[in-house]
Scaffold this motif. Structure first.
Motif, PDB file in Angstrom:
ATOM      1  N   PHE A 211      -7.949  -0.648   4.619  1.00 41.51           N
ATOM      2  CA  PHE A 211      -8.752  -1.855   4.398  1.00 41.51           C
ATOM      3  C   PHE A 211      -8.569  -2.392   2.979  1.00 41.51           C
ATOM      4  O   PHE A 211      -8.845  -3.554   2.711  1.00 41.51           O
ATOM      5  N   ASP A 212      -8.113  -1.544   2.064  1.00 46.03           N
ATOM      6  CA  ASP A 212      -7.876  -1.970   0.674  1.00 46.03           C
ATOM      7  C   ASP A 212      -6.428  -2.441   0.541  1.00 46.03           C
ATOM      8  O   ASP A 212      -5.526  -1.637   0.303  1.00 46.03           O
ATOM      9  N   HIS A 213      -6.196  -3.753   0.710  1.00 47.05           N
ATOM     10  CA  HIS A 213      -4.822  -4.249   0.786  1.00 47.05           C
ATOM     11  C   HIS A 213      -4.068  -4.099  -0.537  1.00 47.05           C
ATOM     12  O   HIS A 213      -2.832  -4.145  -0.565  1.00 47.05           O
ATOM     13  N   ALA A 214      -4.793  -3.881  -1.629  1.00 45.02           N
ATOM     14  CA  ALA A 214      -4.118  -3.693  -2.924  1.00 45.02           C
ATOM     15  C   ALA A 214      -3.227  -2.451  -2.919  1.00 45.02           C
ATOM     16  O   ALA A 214      -2.289  -2.359  -3.722  1.00 45.02           O
ATOM     17  N   HIS A 215      -3.494  -1.514  -2.015  1.00 37.77           N
ATOM     18  CA  HIS A 215      -2.716  -0.265  -1.961  1.00 37.77           C
ATOM     19  C   HIS A 215      -1.584  -0.323  -0.927  1.00 37.77           C
ATOM     20  O   HIS A 215      -0.830   0.651  -0.789  1.00 37.77           O
ATOM     21  N   HIS A 216      -1.467  -1.408  -0.174  1.00 41.63           N
ATOM     22  CA  HIS A 216      -0.536  -1.435   0.954  1.00 41.63           C
ATOM     23  C   HIS A 216       0.917  -1.207   0.543  1.00 41.63           C
ATOM     24  O   HIS A 216       1.643  -0.448   1.191  1.00 41.63           O
ATOM     25  N   VAL A 217       1.353  -1.891  -0.501  1.00 40.17           N
ATOM     26  CA  VAL A 217       2.753  -1.745  -0.929  1.00 40.17           C
ATOM     27  C   VAL A 217       3.035  -0.294  -1.303  1.00 40.17           C
ATOM     28  O   VAL A 217       4.073   0.279  -0.942  1.00 40.17           O
ATOM     29  N   TRP A 218       2.099   0.325  -2.006  1.00 38.75           N
ATOM     30  CA  TRP A 218       2.247   1.727  -2.400  1.00 38.75           C
ATOM     31  C   TRP A 218       2.278   2.641  -1.175  1.00 38.75           C
ATOM     32  O   TRP A 218       3.111   3.554  -1.084  1.00 38.75           O
ATOM     33  N   LEU A 219       1.400   2.395  -0.195  1.00 37.13           N
ATOM     34  CA  LEU A 219       1.349   3.224   1.010  1.00 37.13           C
ATOM     35  C   LEU A 219       2.650   3.150   1.804  1.00 37.13           C
ATOM     36  O   LEU A 219       3.081   4.145   2.406  1.00 37.13           O
ATOM     37  N   LEU A 220       3.274   1.980   1.804  1.00 34.36           N
ATOM     38  CA  LEU A 220       4.507   1.795   2.561  1.00 34.36           C
ATOM     39  C   LEU A 220       5.750   2.174   1.764  1.00 34.36           C
ATOM     40  O   LEU A 220       6.857   2.217   2.319  1.00 34.36           O
ATOM     41  N   SER A 221       5.583   2.442   0.475  1.00 29.34           N
ATOM     42  CA  SER A 221       6.728   2.764  -0.383  1.00 29.34           C
ATOM     43  C   SER A 221       7.296   4.140  -0.058  1.00 29.34           C
ATOM     44  O   SER A 221       6.646   4.956   0.616  1.00 29.34           O
ATOM     45  N   ASP A 222       8.482   4.434  -0.563  1.00 35.30           N
ATOM     46  CA  ASP A 222       9.096   5.749  -0.347  1.00 35.30           C
ATOM     47  C   ASP A 222       8.273   6.869  -0.976  1.00 35.30           C
ATOM     48  O   ASP A 222       8.343   8.024  -0.535  1.00 35.30           O
ATOM     49  N   ALA A 223       7.475   6.536  -1.988  1.00 34.91           N
ATOM     50  CA  ALA A 223       6.660   7.552  -2.663  1.00 34.91           C
ATOM     51  C   ALA A 223       5.587   8.124  -1.736  1.00 34.91           C
ATOM     52  O   ALA A 223       5.190   9.291  -1.870  1.00 34.91           O
ATOM     53  N   VAL A 224       5.112   7.316  -0.796  1.00 36.68           N
ATOM     54  CA  VAL A 224       4.056   7.747   0.131  1.00 36.68           C
ATOM     55  C   VAL A 224       4.583   7.784   1.565  1.00 36.68           C
ATOM     56  O   VAL A 224       4.410   8.754   2.290  1.00 36.68           O
ATOM     57  N   ASP A 225       5.191   6.677   2.001  1.00 31.69           N
ATOM     58  CA  ASP A 225       5.865   6.594   3.306  1.00 31.69           C
ATOM     59  C   ASP A 225       4.915   6.872   4.472  1.00 31.69           C
ATOM     60  O   ASP A 225       5.149   7.774   5.289  1.00 31.69           O
ATOM     61  N   ILE A 226       3.867   6.084   4.562  1.00 28.94           N
ATOM     62  CA  ILE A 226       2.868   6.276   5.623  1.00 28.94           C
ATOM     63  C   ILE A 226       3.370   5.852   7.001  1.00 28.94           C
ATOM     64  O   ILE A 226       2.926   6.369   8.026  1.00 28.94           O
ATOM     65  N   LEU A 227       4.324   4.919   7.046  1.00 26.48           N
ATOM     66  CA  LEU A 227       4.696   4.281   8.307  1.00 26.48           C
ATOM     67  C   LEU A 227       5.147   5.243   9.405  1.00 26.48           C
ATOM     68  O   LEU A 227       4.651   5.141  10.544  1.00 26.48           O
ATOM     69  N   PRO A 228       6.049   6.195   9.139  1.00 27.51           N
ATOM     70  CA  PRO A 228       6.472   7.097  10.226  1.00 27.51           C
ATOM     71  C   PRO A 228       5.318   7.875  10.849  1.00 27.51           C
ATOM     72  O   PRO A 228       5.322   8.132  12.054  1.00 27.51           O
ATOM     73  N   THR A 281      -0.276  -8.684   3.958  1.00 28.08           N
ATOM     74  CA  THR A 281       0.480  -9.447   2.960  1.00 28.08           C
ATOM     75  C   THR A 281       1.917  -9.679   3.430  1.00 28.08           C
ATOM     76  O   THR A 281       2.457  -8.920   4.238  1.00 28.08           O
ATOM     77  N   ARG A 282       2.531 -10.722   2.879  1.00 29.33           N
ATOM     78  CA  ARG A 282       3.898 -11.091   3.267  1.00 29.33           C
ATOM     79  C   ARG A 282       4.872  -9.937   3.006  1.00 29.33           C
ATOM     80  O   ARG A 282       5.721  -9.613   3.847  1.00 29.33           O
ATOM     81  N   ALA A 283       4.756  -9.306   1.843  1.00 28.54           N
ATOM     82  CA  ALA A 283       5.681  -8.224   1.496  1.00 28.54           C
ATOM     83  C   ALA A 283       5.609  -7.080   2.504  1.00 28.54           C
ATOM     84  O   ALA A 283       6.638  -6.527   2.916  1.00 28.54           O
ATOM     85  N   CYS A 284       4.408  -6.740   2.929  1.00 31.49           N
ATOM     86  CA  CYS A 284       4.242  -5.628   3.868  1.00 31.49           C
ATOM     87  C   CYS A 284       4.655  -6.028   5.282  1.00 31.49           C
ATOM     88  O   CYS A 284       5.196  -5.198   6.032  1.00 31.49           O
ATOM     89  N   ARG A 285       4.417  -7.276   5.648  1.00 26.28           N
ATOM     90  CA  ARG A 285       4.906  -7.743   6.955  1.00 26.28           C
ATOM     91  C   ARG A 285       6.430  -7.633   7.002  1.00 26.28           C
ATOM     92  O   ARG A 285       7.005  -7.196   8.005  1.00 26.28           O
ATOM     93  N   ASP A 286       7.066  -8.025   5.915  1.00 26.27           N
ATOM     94  CA  ASP A 286       8.529  -7.927   5.852  1.00 26.27           C
ATOM     95  C   ASP A 286       8.986  -6.473   5.979  1.00 26.27           C
ATOM     96  O   ASP A 286       9.993  -6.185   6.635  1.00 26.27           O
ATOM     97  N   THR A 287       8.231  -5.549   5.358  1.00 29.01           N
ATOM     98  CA  THR A 287       8.590  -4.126   5.450  1.00 29.01           C
ATOM     99  C   THR A 287       8.516  -3.651   6.899  1.00 29.01           C
ATOM    100  O   THR A 287       9.425  -2.963   7.387  1.00 29.01           O
ATOM    101  N   LEU A 288       7.427  -3.994   7.587  1.00 31.01           N
ATOM    102  CA  LEU A 288       7.268  -3.570   8.980  1.00 31.01           C
ATOM    103  C   LEU A 288       8.356  -4.168   9.873  1.00 31.01           C
ATOM    104  O   LEU A 288       8.840  -3.508  10.800  1.00 31.01           O
TER     105      LEU A 288
END
Length: 394
Positions: A211-228, A281-288
């Motif tokens: 729910f905290d969109h400020a963390h989305h880029v970090w969550l999807l980054s290689d450092a965290v990699d939540i998506l898989p 956010t646009r950046a995270c939509r592009d990642t997905l």
């Protein structure tokens, strides 16, 4: 309900020095009271009884201690008793201390009580405050992530407890502190097959954090990699094209033929809602999109039978394949929706809900009709067999 004199007599039987059989009958009676609303209301007005019951959670008799814990589980399920339990009975410090004991036999009951007490924001804040003072969220996560921390209890309901705590921004901020690497420790439990409570609790925790969109880029980054960890429970054994496979995270490429999806519809829905939150956010939509989320969702949509989960999937797919919003509206969480549009959206949601319920009812009726047909067929076959048997007898 009991008179004042009867309540006083009941209280006298809850003394630690009372004969075990009398204590057992008394706690059994109170357990029955706590199982319905009128009984809970009565007990809410008798904090001295609750204090005595709570003291008996340390009784030498495991049966009596269990009864007392089950009384507290029933009472903690009623929000109107939360303040009595926390303020008058002062259950939190004792429960948290016992939870830390790796030898304590009744820690599962403690987890359930704490999970109940944190469902609503007001008491959740109190629990979090005491937790941070006496134990700390870090230690709670340690206990949760340590296999067989308590060999006498499974501690699965620490999952829902973490999920409830993360309704608070301060709990979410702690889990997503970039220097602590706490949230990453929870990821493997998104596919923890031994317990739906533990699995669902972790996914609820991740959803709350998203729910905290400020963390989305970090969550999807290689450092965290939540998506898989969000996608794998939704992925099946279907074959994808070479191009689609190559776009996926490595853990989702070329899955085996026996790959099974998450079997709990509520958890599947939470996973989809979490993914949808990550499209804010646009950046995270592009990642997905770059990570080939759409092919997984396409195959999932073909497989899914639950209408509510299907609706959640369709919302996500619309974002993934739809046109990008106009400039200034790229962050879907920050868009200020005009009042008339909001009314229309609510009407559309209500209409969608009605349609979903109709579809579900139709599916139910079709299943019942199919079951009736199957029974009629079976009955007919049995009748034929009996006729043949009687012919043989003659």
């Amino acid at each position: 309900m009991l008179s004042e004199s009867e309540a006083a007599e009941l209280l006298s039987f809850l003394s630690p020095d009372t004969r075990p059989d009398v204590k057992g009958h008394t706690t059994g009676y109170i357990l029955g009271l706590s199982g319905h609303r009128d009984g809970c209301r009565f007990l809410r007005s008798k904090p001295d009884l609750l204090v005595a019951v709570f003291a008996l959670t340390s009784d030498p008799s495991i049966a009596i201690a269990k009864d007392c814990y089950y009384i507290l589980i029933n009472l903690s399920a009623d929000e109107t008793l939360h303040q009595v339990l926390v303020t008058d009975v002062k259950v939190l410090p004792v429960l948290l201390k016992k939870l830390l004991d790796p030898e304590y036999l009744l820690s599962d009951q403690i987890c359930t009580i704490l999970s109940n007490l944190t469902r609503h924001t007001k008491t959740c804040k109190t629990v979090f405050k005491v937790l941070q003072e006496d134990v700390g969220l870090a230690q709670l996560v340690d206990i949760f992530c340590t296999e067989d921390y308590n060999k006498k209890a499974k501690l699965h309901y620490l999952g829902p407890l973490l999920s409830n705590l993360t309704q608070l921004p301060e709990a979410r901020n702690y889990l997503m502190d970039k220097d602590r690497c706490v949230i990453q420790r929870l990821f493997p439990f998104t596919q923890y097959r031994a317990s739906v409570a533990r699995r669902g609790g972790v996914i609820g925790t991740l959803r709350n954090c998203c729910f905290d969109h400020a963390h989305h880029v970090w969550l999807l980054s290689d450092a965290v990699d939540i998506l898989p960890f969000l996608l794998l429970p939704l992925a099946g054994p279907e074959e994808l094209t070479e191009e689609e496979n190559e776009g996926l995270p490595v853990d989702l490429q070329y899955l085996p033929e026996d790959k099974k999806r998450e079997d709990d519809p509520d958890i599947r829905k939470m996973l989809l809602e979490t993914l949808l939150l990550l499209t804010a956010t646009r950046a995270c939509r592009d990642t997905l999109k770059d990570k080939s989320v759409y092919p997984i969702m396409r195959e999932f949509h073909r497989w899914e039978k639950d209408v509510h989960v299907t609706a959640a999937c369709e919302k996500l797919v619309q974002v993934l394949i739809g046109d990008e919003p106009e400039q200034g509206m790229e962050n879907l969480m920050d868009v200020d929706i005009p009042e008339d549009v909001e009314v229309k959206l609510k009407e559309a949601d209500a209409k969608e809900q009605v349609e979903l319920e109709k579809e579900q009812e139709q599916m139910r009726q079709e299943e019942e009709e199919e079951e009736r047909r199957r029974r009629r067929k079976k009955s007919g076959e049995e009748g034929t067999d009996k006729g043949q048997e009687s012919g043989l007898i003659r």
